[in-house]
Motif scaffolding. Structure first.
Motif, PDB file in Angstrom:
ATOM      1  N   LEU A   1       6.380  -8.102  -6.505  1.00 11.46           N
ATOM      2  CA  LEU A   1       5.921  -6.715  -6.413  1.00 11.46           C
ATOM      3  C   LEU A   1       6.003  -5.976  -7.748  1.00 11.46           C
ATOM      4  CD1 LEU A   1       7.371  -5.641  -2.937  1.00 11.46           C
ATOM      5  CD2 LEU A   1       4.984  -6.115  -3.530  1.00 11.46           C
ATOM      6  N   ASN A   2       6.794  -6.489  -8.688  1.00 10.89           N
ATOM      7  CA  ASN A   2       6.880  -5.835 -10.005  1.00 10.89           C
ATOM      8  C   ASN A   2       5.788  -6.268 -10.968  1.00 10.89           C
ATOM      9  OD1 ASN A   2       9.148  -4.259  -9.509  1.00 10.89           O
ATOM     10  ND2 ASN A   2      10.576  -5.848 -10.184  1.00 10.89           N
ATOM     11  N   VAL A   3       5.101  -7.344 -10.667  1.00  7.95           N
ATOM     12  CA  VAL A   3       4.199  -7.981 -11.640  1.00  7.95           C
ATOM     13  C   VAL A   3       3.208  -6.990 -12.236  1.00  7.95           C
ATOM     14  CG1 VAL A   3       2.289  -9.623 -11.853  1.00  7.95           C
ATOM     15  CG2 VAL A   3       4.449 -10.343 -10.807  1.00  7.95           C
ATOM     16  N   ARG A   4       2.562  -6.197 -11.421  1.00  9.54           N
ATOM     17  CA  ARG A   4       1.504  -5.312 -11.924  1.00  9.54           C
ATOM     18  C   ARG A   4       2.024  -4.141 -12.746  1.00  9.54           C
ATOM     19  NH1 ARG A   4       0.086  -0.839  -8.263  1.00  9.54           N
ATOM     20  NH2 ARG A   4       1.552  -0.750  -6.517  1.00  9.54           N
ATOM     21  N   HIS A   5       3.344  -3.946 -12.767  1.00  7.91           N
ATOM     22  CA  HIS A   5       3.898  -2.783 -13.450  1.00  7.91           C
ATOM     23  C   HIS A   5       4.403  -3.078 -14.865  1.00  7.91           C
ATOM     24  CE1 HIS A   5       3.552  -0.582  -9.746  1.00  7.91           C
ATOM     25  NE2 HIS A   5       4.371  -1.404  -9.106  1.00  7.91           N
ATOM     26  N   TYR A   6       4.414  -4.336 -15.280  1.00 12.95           N
ATOM     27  CA  TYR A   6       4.929  -4.658 -16.612  1.00 12.95           C
ATOM     28  C   TYR A   6       3.933  -4.266 -17.703  1.00 12.95           C
ATOM     29  CZ  TYR A   6       8.958  -7.262 -14.922  1.00 12.95           C
ATOM     30  OH  TYR A   6      10.157  -7.611 -14.352  1.00 12.95           O
TER      31      TYR A   6
ATOM     32  N   ALA B   1       6.805   2.240  -5.484  1.00 15.40           N
ATOM     33  CA  ALA B   1       5.919   1.621  -6.474  1.00 15.40           C
ATOM     34  C   ALA B   1       5.897   2.451  -7.758  1.00 15.40           C
ATOM     35  CB  ALA B   1       4.509   1.464  -5.903  1.00 15.40           C
ATOM     36  N   GLY B   2       5.865   3.751  -7.616  1.00 13.03           N
ATOM     37  CA  GLY B   2       5.893   4.619  -8.789  1.00 13.03           C
ATOM     38  C   GLY B   2       7.195   4.517  -9.555  1.00 13.03           C
TER      39      GLY B   2
ATOM     40  N   THR C   1      19.328   9.074  -9.377  1.00 11.97           N
ATOM     41  CA  THR C   1      19.375   8.721  -7.966  1.00 11.97           C
ATOM     42  C   THR C   1      18.101   9.190  -7.281  1.00 11.97           C
ATOM     43  OG1 THR C   1      20.518  10.771  -7.374  1.00 11.97           O
ATOM     44  CG2 THR C   1      21.886   8.852  -7.915  1.00 11.97           C
ATOM     45  N   ALA C   2      17.782   8.536  -6.189  1.00 13.25           N
ATOM     46  CA  ALA C   2      16.590   8.891  -5.431  1.00 13.25           C
ATOM     47  C   ALA C   2      16.779   8.403  -4.002  1.00 13.25           C
ATOM     48  CB  ALA C   2      15.344   8.256  -6.054  1.00 13.25           C
ATOM     49  N   SER C   3      15.817   8.719  -3.149  1.00  9.70           N
ATOM     50  CA  SER C   3      15.834   8.258  -1.770  1.00  9.70           C
ATOM     51  C   SER C   3      14.653   7.325  -1.537  1.00  9.70           C
ATOM     52  CB  SER C   3      15.753   9.451  -0.808  1.00  9.70           C
ATOM     53  OG  SER C   3      15.771   9.004   0.537  1.00  9.70           O
ATOM     54  N   TRP C   4      14.920   6.203  -0.910  1.00 12.42           N
ATOM     55  CA  TRP C   4      13.888   5.228  -0.597  1.00 12.42           C
ATOM     56  C   TRP C   4      13.185   5.656   0.686  1.00 12.42           C
ATOM     57  CZ3 TRP C   4      15.082  -0.740  -0.128  1.00 12.42           C
ATOM     58  CH2 TRP C   4      13.868  -1.452  -0.145  1.00 12.42           C
ATOM     59  N   ARG C   5      12.213   6.507   0.527  1.00  9.64           N
ATOM     60  CA  ARG C   5      11.490   7.057   1.679  1.00  9.64           C
ATOM     61  C   ARG C   5      10.698   5.961   2.383  1.00  9.64           C
ATOM     62  NH1 ARG C   5       7.616  11.157  -0.392  1.00  9.64           N
ATOM     63  NH2 ARG C   5       7.304  11.618   1.821  1.00  9.64           N
ATOM     64  N   GLY C   6      10.551   6.107   3.691  1.00 11.90           N
ATOM     65  CA  GLY C   6       9.766   5.162   4.466  1.00 11.90           C
ATOM     66  C   GLY C   6      10.533   3.935   4.907  1.00 11.90           C
ATOM     67  N   MET C   7      11.847   3.908   4.646  1.00 13.92           N
ATOM     68  CA  MET C   7      12.693   2.775   4.997  1.00 13.92           C
ATOM     69  C   MET C   7      13.842   3.242   5.882  1.00 13.92           C
ATOM     70  SD  MET C   7      11.386   0.050   3.617  1.00 13.92           S
ATOM     71  CE  MET C   7      12.719  -1.145   3.473  1.00 13.92           C
ATOM     72  N   PRO C   8      14.544   2.314   6.559  1.00  8.86           N
ATOM     73  CA  PRO C   8      15.701   2.708   7.374  1.00  8.86           C
ATOM     74  C   PRO C   8      16.741   3.458   6.546  1.00  8.86           C
ATOM     75  CG  PRO C   8      15.068   0.456   7.872  1.00  8.86           C
ATOM     76  CD  PRO C   8      14.245   0.873   6.689  1.00  8.86           C
TER      77      PRO C   8
ATOM     78  N   ARG D   1       5.875  -2.149   2.613  1.00  7.76           N
ATOM     79  CA  ARG D   1       4.619  -1.496   2.228  1.00  7.76           C
ATOM     80  C   ARG D   1       4.702   0.030   2.291  1.00  7.76           C
ATOM     81  NH1 ARG D   1       0.831  -4.571   5.060  1.00  7.76           N
ATOM     82  NH2 ARG D   1       0.919  -5.983   3.258  1.00  7.76           N
ATOM     83  N   ARG D   2       5.248   0.570   3.368  1.00  7.28           N
ATOM     84  CA  ARG D   2       5.299   2.027   3.509  1.00  7.28           C
ATOM     85  C   ARG D   2       6.207   2.643   2.439  1.00  7.28           C
ATOM     86  NH1 ARG D   2       7.912   6.048   7.032  1.00  7.28           N
ATOM     87  NH2 ARG D   2       6.432   7.770   7.306  1.00  7.28           N
ATOM     88  N   GLY D   3       7.346   2.005   2.195  1.00  5.05           N
ATOM     89  CA  GLY D   3       8.242   2.511   1.158  1.00  5.05           C
ATOM     90  C   GLY D   3       7.626   2.463  -0.229  1.00  5.05           C
ATOM     91  N   GLU D   4       6.839   1.403  -0.482  1.00  2.00           N
ATOM     92  CA  GLU D   4       6.135   1.318  -1.768  1.00  2.00           C
ATOM     93  C   GLU D   4       5.149   2.472  -1.911  1.00  2.00           C
ATOM     94  OE1 GLU D   4       6.498  -1.084  -4.283  1.00  2.00           O
ATOM     95  OE2 GLU D   4       8.260  -1.699  -3.142  1.00  2.00           O
ATOM     96  N   ARG D   5       4.407   2.726  -0.863  1.00  2.00           N
ATOM     97  CA  ARG D   5       3.384   3.770  -0.889  1.00  2.00           C
ATOM     98  C   ARG D   5       4.000   5.167  -1.030  1.00  2.00           C
ATOM     99  NH1 ARG D   5       1.422   2.757   3.703  1.00  2.00           N
ATOM    100  NH2 ARG D   5       2.133   4.571   4.851  1.00  2.00           N
TER     101      ARG D   5
END
Length: 215
Positions: free
Chosen positions: A58-63, A35-36, A193-200, A27-31
């Motif tokens: 979790l992808n359903v709403r983004h299609y 998610a974006g 590339t990007a960083s998955w913020r909010g995760m280990p 959840r925190r990483g999505e926020r």
């Protein structure tokens, strides 16, 4: 979330526990940005779409509304949550299937989607070969995956913690060089590339992009 073992066997306590924790853990990483990134990637999906390892959906709403999407998921506990999430979404069809044994005809799919899946499957090349099989000429793979770090210090930490992380995260390999594996079967068209913020930190490095079957 996907693999090559028996689909019907995966409904034990560990699978149910993992499915229950999956959304809260992410959840925190999505926020904080994932998610974006999902939304930006999935805007490119078109035609007949197959998502592998769809998990809890979790992808359903983004299609895009016009997309016809088959969501494959082999783990029963994940699949039950996926079924609930797709209710009310026209054009969405969940199926129980492994990523390396999709119930699709050869050359019948316009877009394949893989988000946070290739880190987990036991045999990545077998899965990628299956994706090549189902894609039509001109079809594309859309991917968003966490990968082995280019930073040597973080890469060493990923190697050191790969075993414990896999035990915690139901087989997820935080040290997998997914870019090199994808290039064995696909031509990468674009890659960021990007960083998955909010995760280990061991799963911070992300790759996002599109690829077509190698010519």
């Amino acid at each position: 979330m996907a693999g090559g073992d028996d689909v019907g066997a995966r409904d034990g306590f560990g699978e149910r526990f993992g499915a229950a924790l999956y959304d809260p853990f992410l959840r925190r990483g999505e926020r904080l940005g994932l998610a974006g990134r999902r939304a930006e990637l999935l805007r490119r999906a078109h035609g007949r779409v197959v998502e592998i390892g769809a998990g809890t959906g979790l992808n359903v709403r983004h299609y895009p509304p016009a997309a016809e999407v088959v969501l494959s998921e082999p783990v029963a506990a994940m699949y039950r949550r996926l079924e609930k999430r797709v209710r009310g979404h026209a054009g969405m069809r969940p199926v129980r299937a492994d990523a390396d044994a999709l119930p699709m005809a050869d050359a019948s799919v316009d877009t394949v989607v893989s988000t946070l899946v290739l880190c987990t499957v036991p045999d990545v090349d077998r899965v990628l070969a299956e994706l090549v099989r189902v894609l039509r000429p001109g079809g594309r793979l859309l991917f968003l995956e966490h990968v082995r770090a280019e930073d040597p210090k973080l890469a060493r930490r990923q190697t050191r913690l790969a075993g414990p992380w896999a035990a915690f995260a139901q087989g997820c390999r935080c040290d997998r060089d997914t870019v090199a594996l994808v290039k064995q079967r696909f031509d990468i068209e674009d890659l960021s590339t990007a960083s998955w913020r909010g995760m280990p930190s061991v799963v911070h490095p992300l790759i996002i992009g599109t690829a077509t079957p190698a010519r």
